[in-house]
Design an enzyme around this catalytic site. Structure first.
Site: not given
Ligand code: GLY
Length: 349
Positions: A111, A133, A175, A213, A223, A227, A231, A234, A238, A253
């Site tokens: 955990r 993330k 990015e 960021k 998010e 946030r 994207n 993306h 993606h 990427h």
């Molecule tokens: N890579 C986008 C974010 O961290 O939200």
């Protein structure tokens, strides 16, 4: 120190050394690395972290194809064999694949155990390692499984970039361009005049990107809204990345996100009133760094289909983050399938 803090360069190493000194209660320190970072990044890292004497080194294979549940299971097994517990520390030394997956393993083992990210690629320095993330790919879908959980700290040192190949550097640049376009016009202006990706001049550009960021993720760590602007590029990017995965046209990427940013800048002109002149300028600048990928028209529907799995979607409706202006971005924008196809056509024109 507050969790998730991003530290830079030699001062960052001092803080890491202090952290290791003052945390004698750490039951075990494990360094997670891949064969590339063991060769090129572990020696300079160990030189800077004098206090790291008793540690276990765990190696994984490099590459997105290993960012999956099988690798995670093998890492959970290794941590069990090593006797790791909640008071252990995992130091992730690598690019985005490694920091995402290492963060996920640490967050779920018993955990949750502590982890620190030491990003070694430009992409992971300006994006993946920061903001909490963590996760892995599932089937052919990127980052479908994961949790939000902040590392103890992130240490960004551009010295690791000296051995990075040019294509990887460009991938990170995409990015950084995104950060300028969504939130910092000045940053975009600096990036669209770069002569080359010289490491010495990169430090301040990396800091500007990380600042964008951090500003965004601090306001919206999980998010729920804002946030999503990270994207931009993306949703389409993606899908294109996934479409070419495991083919001879496989894209890094950032290369896929570069395509996505051009197409989504065009989509912005349809949906937010973003100026066509600005979309054309974005296309011109990005294509200078990223040679055009020939996407065949017959493949557009399959690429569109992949967008249906985007994590921003709600009830299956494809959601985009689109530019209102250079340096300003909206989220929760919706486009028709035919408009998205038109955006791919714009990229190919
Ligand atoms: N890579 C986008 C974010 O961290 O939200």
């Amino acid at each position: 120190m507050e969790k998730g803090k991003v530290l830079f360069g030699d001062n960052g190493f001092d803080t890491l050394n202090d952290y290791l000194n003052s945390n004698e209660s750490l039951s075990k320190i494990i360094v997670l690395a891949d064969s590339n970072t063991i060769e090129y990044c572990l020696p300079p890292f160990l030189q800077k972290v004098g206090k790291l004497i008793n540690y276990e080194l765990v190696e994984i294979d490099p590459g997105e194809e290993h960012k999956n549940i099988e690798t995670v299971i093998s890492l959970w097994n290794t941590l069990t064999e090593l006797g790791a517990d909640r008071k252990s520390l995992l130091i992730n030394l690598g690019g985005g694949v490694l920091t995402d997956m290492g963060g996920f393993v640490a967050s779920t083992f018993k955990r949750g155990m502590k982890f620190i990210n030491i990003p070694t690629t430009l992409l992971s320095m300006v994006d993946a390692s920061t903001g909490g993330k963590t996760g892995i790919d599932f089937g052919n879908l990127k980052n479908q499984i994961g949790v939000f959980n902040l590392p103890e700290m992130v240490l960004v040192s551009s010295q690791f970039l000296s051995t990075l190949e040019a294509r990887q550097m460009r991938s990170g640049l995409a990015e950084m361009i995104k950060h300028g376009l969504i939130a910092d016009k000045k940053h975009w202006n600096s990036l669209n005049n770069l002569d080359n990706l010289d490491i010495t001049s990169l430090d301040s550009l990396i800091k500007q990107s990380v600042a964008v960021k951090i500003e965004v993720v601090t306001q919206d760590p999980t998010e729920q809204g804002l946030r999503k602007i990270l994207n931009f590029g993306h949703t389409i990017g993606h899908a294109v990345e996934t479409f070419y995965m495991n083919t001879d046209k496989m894209l890094f990427h950032g290369e896929a996100i570069a395509i996505g940013m051009i197409a989504e800048a065009y989509l912005s002109t349809l949906k937010t009133g973003f100026e066509m002149e600005d979309a054309d300028k974005i296309k011109e600048v990005i294509l200078e760094y990223f040679p055009k990928t020939a996407i065949e028209k017959k493949d557009f529907p399959a690429i569109l289909d992949l967008m249906k799995h985007d994590k921003k979607n709600v009830s299956g409706v494809i959601s985009f983050s689109l530019l209102d202006d250079i340096g300003s971005c909206s989220y929760d924008c919706y486009a028709l399938p035919e408009e998205t196809i038109e955006a791919l056509e714009y990229y190919m024109e």
